[in-house]
Design a protein around this motif. Structure first.
Motif, short mmCIF file in Angstrom:
data_model
loop_
_atom_site.label_atom_id
_atom_site.label_comp_id
_atom_site.label_asym_id
_atom_site.label_seq_id
_atom_site.Cartn_x
_atom_site.Cartn_y
_atom_site.Cartn_z
N GLY A 236 47.42 47.67 45.76
CA GLY A 236 46.43 46.76 46.33
C GLY A 236 46.52 45.35 45.82
N ILE A 237 47.58 45.01 45.08
CA ILE A 237 47.76 43.66 44.56
C ILE A 237 49.00 43.04 45.17
CG2 ILE A 237 48.17 42.27 42.49
CD1 ILE A 237 46.66 44.38 40.89
N GLU A 238 48.82 41.87 45.78
CA GLU A 238 49.91 41.19 46.45
C GLU A 238 49.94 39.73 46.05
OE1 GLU A 238 51.32 39.96 51.02
OE2 GLU A 238 49.33 40.85 50.64
N TRP A 239 51.08 39.29 45.52
CA TRP A 239 51.26 37.88 45.19
C TRP A 239 51.80 37.15 46.41
CZ3 TRP A 239 49.69 35.25 40.96
CH2 TRP A 239 49.25 36.01 39.87
N ILE A 240 51.02 36.17 46.89
CA ILE A 240 51.42 35.38 48.05
C ILE A 240 52.44 34.32 47.63
CG2 ILE A 240 50.59 33.96 49.97
CD1 ILE A 240 49.57 36.92 49.83
N ASN A 241 52.23 33.72 46.48
CA ASN A 241 53.16 32.81 45.83
C ASN A 241 52.79 32.80 44.36
OD1 ASN A 241 51.00 30.82 45.55
ND2 ASN A 241 51.29 30.42 47.73
N ASP A 242 53.40 31.92 43.58
CA ASP A 242 53.16 31.98 42.13
C ASP A 242 51.80 31.41 41.71
OD1 ASP A 242 53.65 29.29 42.50
OD2 ASP A 242 55.39 29.19 41.15
N ARG A 243 51.01 30.95 42.68
CA ARG A 243 49.66 30.47 42.38
C ARG A 243 48.57 31.23 43.13
NH1 ARG A 243 49.53 24.11 41.15
NH2 ARG A 243 51.71 23.76 40.63
N THR A 244 48.92 32.24 43.90
CA THR A 244 47.94 32.91 44.76
C THR A 244 48.16 34.42 44.75
OG1 THR A 244 48.08 30.98 46.21
CG2 THR A 244 46.85 32.89 47.02
N VAL A 245 47.11 35.17 44.43
CA VAL A 245 47.18 36.62 44.44
C VAL A 245 46.05 37.18 45.30
CG1 VAL A 245 45.75 36.93 42.37
CG2 VAL A 245 47.39 38.70 43.01
N ARG A 246 46.31 38.28 45.99
CA ARG A 246 45.28 38.98 46.76
C ARG A 246 45.13 40.39 46.22
NH1 ARG A 246 47.33 36.95 52.67
NH2 ARG A 246 46.46 34.83 52.55
N ILE A 247 43.88 40.77 46.01
CA ILE A 247 43.56 42.09 45.46
C ILE A 247 42.64 42.79 46.44
CG2 ILE A 247 42.58 43.32 43.49
CD1 ILE A 247 43.00 40.71 41.87
N SER A 248 43.03 43.99 46.88
CA SER A 248 42.26 44.75 47.88
C SER A 248 41.65 45.98 47.24
CB SER A 248 43.16 45.15 49.05
OG SER A 248 43.67 44.00 49.70
N ARG A 249 40.34 46.17 47.49
CA ARG A 249 39.62 47.32 46.96
C ARG A 249 38.55 47.75 47.95
NH1 ARG A 249 43.39 47.16 44.06
NH2 ARG A 249 43.45 46.97 41.77
N GLY A 250 38.15 49.01 47.88
CA GLY A 250 37.09 49.51 48.75
C GLY A 250 35.70 49.18 48.24
N ASP A 251 35.54 49.14 46.91
CA ASP A 251 34.24 48.88 46.27
C ASP A 251 34.31 47.51 45.59
OD1 ASP A 251 31.97 48.80 44.60
OD2 ASP A 251 32.04 50.96 44.22
N VAL A 252 33.34 46.67 45.88
CA VAL A 252 33.33 45.31 45.31
C VAL A 252 33.29 45.34 43.79
CG1 VAL A 252 30.80 45.02 45.40
CG2 VAL A 252 32.32 43.01 45.59
N ARG A 253 32.75 46.41 43.22
CA ARG A 253 32.66 46.49 41.76
C ARG A 253 34.03 46.72 41.10
NH1 ARG A 253 27.64 50.61 41.12
NH2 ARG A 253 28.76 51.58 42.83
N ASP A 254 35.02 47.10 41.91
CA ASP A 254 36.36 47.32 41.37
C ASP A 254 37.20 46.05 41.35
OD1 ASP A 254 35.82 50.00 40.93
OD2 ASP A 254 36.53 50.60 42.91
N LEU A 255 36.64 44.96 41.84
CA LEU A 255 37.34 43.67 41.82
C LEU A 255 37.04 42.93 40.51
CD1 LEU A 255 36.59 42.55 45.47
CD2 LEU A 255 38.85 43.15 44.56
N PRO A 256 37.90 42.01 40.10
CA PRO A 256 37.65 41.23 38.88
C PRO A 256 36.61 40.13 39.13
CG PRO A 256 39.72 40.53 39.87
CD PRO A 256 39.24 41.71 40.68
N LEU A 257 35.36 40.56 39.29
CA LEU A 257 34.25 39.65 39.61
C LEU A 257 33.15 39.81 38.56
CD1 LEU A 257 33.99 40.29 43.45
CD2 LEU A 257 34.93 38.25 42.34
#
Length: 257
Positions: A236-257
């Protein structure tokens, strides 16, 4: 018995408008200790406001400033929390309140604006929506059925809060004039405003709905100010470029927030 959770940060109190007051690495420990006292004074005012309406309520206070922004011995009438991310476990609380909040990274004329890191992060975007620490944590609370009813901080942070929770009560203790510039209320005036506004927030508790406006599944895009080493890896982790990452999760609590 009512239960309230206060989430604090060090950038938002009246009298704080320089990163030398919030970042230990900048080399001004005495300024940070003074800022902690300013925050404690405003947190105690918020506690007093809650107790004007619910004298016997349980009030837990989490020190949400990364390096630490609050001392347990300075709290009056609240239980000090520091470890972990207790706002991700809000079952049993009646409401969430923010004290000392700043605006998200990139907000024009917002003093000490940033999103989670004042040195490395350019922006957070959740399901296409630009968010800061307020919206992230209000959403986490809302998905647990807990409303976010109050915020104190600068005028830009208050506007941001109203964007996501239109009914929220706010106490504006300073007006932002730049990244490290603001016009501040006198300390006593700021505390009076917080006390009265927090009391009104808990009186209106049943009128303020939990924030649930961003529905899962979730994709969090983090933009960085400088190239990263891409250490964050996994499903669920995808680097778009060396300054941008996308993290996908089903539960918002599982994100680094």
């Amino acid at each position: 018995m009512r239960s309230f959770f206060i989430l604090t940060d060090l950038e938002g109190p009246a009298g704080v408008d320089s990163f030398t007051q919030t970042r230990p690495g900048d080399g001004y420990p005495e300024r940070i200790e003074e800022a902690k006292k300013l925050l404690a004074r405003e947190v105690n005012a918020c506690i007093e406001g809650i107790r004007l309406v619910y004298p016997d309520s349980r009030i837990d206070v989490w020190d949400g400033h990364g390096p630490g922004g609050l001392l347990a011995e300075d709290l009056v009438g609240g239980n000090y929390l520091r470890e972990g991310q207790p706002y991700k476990r809000l079952e049993g609380y009646d409401a969430l309140l923010f004290v000392g909040q700043h605006a998200m990274a990139g907000t024009y004329n917002a003093p000490l604006n940033h999103t989670y890191s004042s040195k490395t992060v350019a922006y957070y975007r959740l399901n296409g929506v630009l968010i800061g620490e307020f919206a992230a944590r209000a959403l986490i609370a809302g998905r647990q059925g807990v409303p976010t009813i109050f915020l104190s901080g600068d005028d830009k942070a208050a506007l941001e809060a109203c964007l996501f929770v239109p009914e929220i009560e706010t106490a504006v203790v300073k007006r932002g004039l730049g990244i490290e510039a603001a016009e501040h209320l006198d300390g006593a005036e700021a505390c009076h405003l917080i006390r009265e506004s927090a009391a009104e927030a808990v009186r209106r508790l049943d009128e303020i709905r939990p924030f649930t406006g961003i529905a899962g599944p979730y994709t969090l895009e983090i933009g960085y100010l400088a190239p990263q080493s891409k250490d964050r890896q996994g499903e669920g982790i995808e680097w778009i470029n060396d300054r941008t990452v996308r993290i996908s999760r089903g539960d918002v609590r599982d994100l680094p927030l």
